[in-house]
Scaffold this motif. Structure first.
Motif, mmCIF file in Angstrom:
data_model
loop_
_atom_site.group_PDB
_atom_site.id
_atom_site.type_symbol
_atom_site.label_atom_id
_atom_site.label_comp_id
_atom_site.label_asym_id
_atom_site.label_seq_id
_atom_site.Cartn_x
_atom_site.Cartn_y
_atom_site.Cartn_z
ATOM 1 N N PRO A 24 11.377 -6.401 -2.789
ATOM 2 C CA PRO A 24 10.468 -6.732 -3.569
ATOM 3 C C PRO A 24 10.807 -6.823 -5.165
ATOM 4 C CG PRO A 24 10.885 -4.584 -2.986
ATOM 5 C CD PRO A 24 11.939 -5.127 -2.164
ATOM 6 N N THR A 25 9.646 -7.285 -5.792
ATOM 7 C CA THR A 25 9.890 -7.567 -7.245
ATOM 8 C C THR A 25 10.204 -6.089 -7.919
ATOM 9 O OG1 THR A 25 8.417 -9.188 -7.202
ATOM 10 C CG2 THR A 25 8.775 -8.300 -9.541
ATOM 11 N N GLU A 26 11.130 -6.060 -8.959
ATOM 12 C CA GLU A 26 11.694 -4.810 -9.161
ATOM 13 C C GLU A 26 10.503 -3.808 -10.055
ATOM 14 O OE1 GLU A 26 15.510 -2.932 -11.541
ATOM 15 O OE2 GLU A 26 15.253 -4.893 -11.584
ATOM 16 N N LEU A 61 5.246 -6.675 0.174
ATOM 17 C CA LEU A 61 4.604 -5.661 1.020
ATOM 18 C C LEU A 61 5.565 -4.733 1.612
ATOM 19 C CD1 LEU A 61 2.088 -8.352 2.708
ATOM 20 C CD2 LEU A 61 1.558 -6.360 1.369
ATOM 21 N N VAL A 62 6.806 -5.299 1.530
ATOM 22 C CA VAL A 62 8.072 -4.271 2.112
ATOM 23 C C VAL A 62 8.069 -2.789 2.040
ATOM 24 C CG1 VAL A 62 10.582 -4.143 2.199
ATOM 25 C CG2 VAL A 62 9.669 -6.455 2.509
ATOM 26 N N PRO A 63 7.934 -2.542 0.611
ATOM 27 C CA PRO A 63 8.120 -0.969 0.285
ATOM 28 C C PRO A 63 6.860 -0.312 0.944
ATOM 29 C CG PRO A 63 7.496 -2.055 -1.466
ATOM 30 C CD PRO A 63 7.872 -3.294 -0.703
ATOM 31 N N PHE A 64 5.576 -1.018 1.103
ATOM 32 C CA PHE A 64 4.400 -0.270 1.598
ATOM 33 C C PHE A 64 4.431 -0.259 3.199
ATOM 34 C CE2 PHE A 64 2.940 -2.157 -2.536
ATOM 35 C CZ PHE A 64 2.461 -1.330 -2.975
ATOM 36 N N VAL A 65 4.899 -1.337 3.948
ATOM 37 C CA VAL A 65 5.147 -1.448 5.309
ATOM 38 C C VAL A 65 6.286 -0.239 5.550
ATOM 39 C CG1 VAL A 65 5.915 -2.687 7.320
ATOM 40 C CG2 VAL A 65 4.370 -3.718 5.555
ATOM 41 N N ASP A 66 7.122 -0.066 4.888
ATOM 42 C CA ASP A 66 8.376 0.791 5.098
ATOM 43 C C ASP A 66 7.766 2.015 4.951
ATOM 44 O OD1 ASP A 66 10.009 -0.957 5.620
ATOM 45 O OD2 ASP A 66 11.112 -0.834 3.910
ATOM 46 N N ARG A 67 6.527 2.463 4.381
ATOM 47 C CA ARG A 67 6.062 3.813 4.248
ATOM 48 C C ARG A 67 4.711 3.865 5.058
ATOM 49 N NH1 ARG A 67 9.044 2.391 0.104
ATOM 50 N NH2 ARG A 67 10.223 3.973 -1.186
ATOM 51 N N GLY A 68 4.724 3.018 5.953
ATOM 52 C CA GLY A 68 3.545 3.271 7.140
ATOM 53 C C GLY A 68 2.253 2.898 6.582
ATOM 54 N N CYS A 69 2.037 1.943 5.637
ATOM 55 C CA CYS A 69 0.795 1.424 5.117
ATOM 56 C C CYS A 69 0.368 0.258 5.893
ATOM 57 C CB CYS A 69 0.988 1.093 3.689
ATOM 58 S SG CYS A 69 1.126 2.483 2.181
ATOM 59 N N ALA A 70 -1.008 -0.029 6.061
ATOM 60 C CA ALA A 70 -1.475 -1.024 6.565
ATOM 61 C C ALA A 70 -1.117 -2.198 5.545
ATOM 62 C CB ALA A 70 -2.738 -1.020 7.038
ATOM 63 N N ALA A 71 -0.726 -3.278 5.785
ATOM 64 C CA ALA A 71 -0.338 -4.546 4.834
ATOM 65 C C ALA A 71 -1.515 -5.569 4.888
ATOM 66 C CB ALA A 71 0.924 -4.719 4.962
ATOM 67 N N PHE A 72 -2.033 -6.182 4.054
ATOM 68 C CA PHE A 72 -2.835 -7.297 4.072
ATOM 69 C C PHE A 72 -2.350 -8.211 2.963
ATOM 70 C CE2 PHE A 72 -5.170 -3.935 5.853
ATOM 71 C CZ PHE A 72 -5.930 -4.460 7.063
ATOM 72 N N ILE A 118 0.461 -10.358 -8.282
ATOM 73 C CA ILE A 118 1.715 -10.530 -9.053
ATOM 74 C C ILE A 118 1.715 -12.055 -9.477
ATOM 75 C CG2 ILE A 118 4.275 -10.615 -8.863
ATOM 76 C CD1 ILE A 118 2.653 -7.735 -8.797
ATOM 77 N N ASN A 119 1.578 -12.434 -10.597
ATOM 78 C CA ASN A 119 1.512 -13.882 -11.078
ATOM 79 C C ASN A 119 0.492 -14.900 -10.403
ATOM 80 O OD1 ASN A 119 3.457 -12.794 -12.862
ATOM 81 N ND2 ASN A 119 5.257 -13.314 -11.643
ATOM 82 N N THR A 120 -0.585 -14.455 -10.256
ATOM 83 C CA THR A 120 -1.795 -15.288 -9.692
ATOM 84 C C THR A 120 -2.997 -15.360 -10.652
ATOM 85 O OG1 THR A 120 -3.011 -13.298 -8.578
ATOM 86 C CG2 THR A 120 -1.359 -14.281 -7.329
ATOM 87 N N ILE A 121 -3.274 -14.497 -11.429
ATOM 88 C CA ILE A 121 -4.323 -14.483 -12.189
ATOM 89 C C ILE A 121 -4.469 -15.884 -13.226
ATOM 90 C CG2 ILE A 121 -3.748 -13.177 -14.295
ATOM 91 C CD1 ILE A 121 -7.251 -13.022 -12.317
ATOM 92 N N HIS A 122 -3.236 -16.277 -13.723
ATOM 93 C CA HIS A 122 -3.163 -17.331 -14.540
ATOM 94 C C HIS A 122 -3.523 -18.454 -14.043
ATOM 95 C CE1 HIS A 122 1.095 -16.362 -13.731
ATOM 96 N NE2 HIS A 122 1.044 -17.560 -13.054
ATOM 97 N N TYR A 123 -3.844 -18.647 -12.541
ATOM 98 C CA TYR A 123 -4.309 -19.855 -12.115
ATOM 99 C C TYR A 123 -5.715 -20.379 -12.146
ATOM 100 C CZ TYR A 123 0.359 -20.451 -9.940
ATOM 101 O OH TYR A 123 1.460 -20.731 -9.693
#
Length: 227
Positions: A24-26, A61-72, A118-123
């Motif tokens: 994931p991004t630091e 999404l990796v750190p969230f999945v690793d903590r048991g979150c539902a990822a979308f 993460i770096n999408t709003i400028h589109y």
């Protein structure tokens, strides 16, 4: 929006070794998993929901999945969705990934505990589009939910080499990049970024990250917003 026809499997040029996990991004880790960097801290807990807008490689999404979150996740094109789903599957990340944009998220009101942009709003085409995107992100957040958003800052090589056409209106000039010639909506400084977030959210914090590499200096404006 930027020309979505450019976001095809050929141009995305994704390469991922089998079973190799992306990191994931630091600053995502700092901002969301540690209370040391921002005052407004929301604990990531098992059973929470997280949305990554522009999730392509599924790495954030990796750190969230690793903590048991539902990822979308959402991607702007059908090819982007295919690439994101393939990458998630190769990394054994269970995530529900659909087609969507900043300002048109295919989810119910107040569904997510965390939203990542993460770096999408400028589109977006213009500042009104940016506000519409932020408003949509707020819509899908639960009360007390957290948005983490980043965008390229003025010292980022992508912005500093771009042609400025007017306030927040830039044309990318990076030769060899498939986005060369595309219009982007960049913020005209960190105060412009903060003020725009404050137009939509009551509780915001911002930061600036600058990385001074010899050939490609990077800068990002980071915002953490609580609904």
């Amino acid at each position: 929006m930027a020309n979505t026809a450019l976001w095809n499997k050929k141009e995305l040029n994704y390469q991922i070794a089998e079973h190799k996990r992306h990191f994931p991004t630091e600053f995502v880790l700092r901002a969301l998993l540690s209370p040391a960097y921002f005052k407004n801290f929301k604990q990531v807990e098992h059973g929470q929901t997280v949305l990554d807008i522009g999730c392509l490689y599924a790495n954030n999404l990796v750190p969230f999945v690793d903590r048991g979150c539902a990822a979308f996740g959402v991607e702007v094109t059908e090819d982007g969705v295919i690439v994101a789903r393939e990458n998630a599957a190769q990394q054994n990340i269970e995530a529900h990934i659909e087609q969507g944009t900043n300002s048109a998220l295919p989810f119910d009101d107040e569904f997510f505990d965390f939203v990542l942009s993460i770096n999408t709003i400028h589109y977006e085409d213009n500042k009104d589009g940016v506000i519409a995107g932020l408003t949509e992100m707020k819509r899908v957040l639960k009360p007390g939910g957290c948005l983490l958003i980043s965008t390229a800052g003025q010292e980022h090589n992508f912005v500093s080499t771009a042609q400025k056409n007017g306030p927040n209106d830039y044309t990318v000039q990076k030769e060899g990049d498939f986005r060369c010639g595309e219009h982007f909506t960049f913020f005209d400084g960190p105060e412009d970024f903060k003020n725009t977030l404050n137009d939509v959210f009551d509780k915001t914090e911002t930061a600036v990250i600058t990385e001074s590499y010899p050939q490609a200096p990077l800068q990002f404006y980071i915002g953490k917003c609580i609904k």
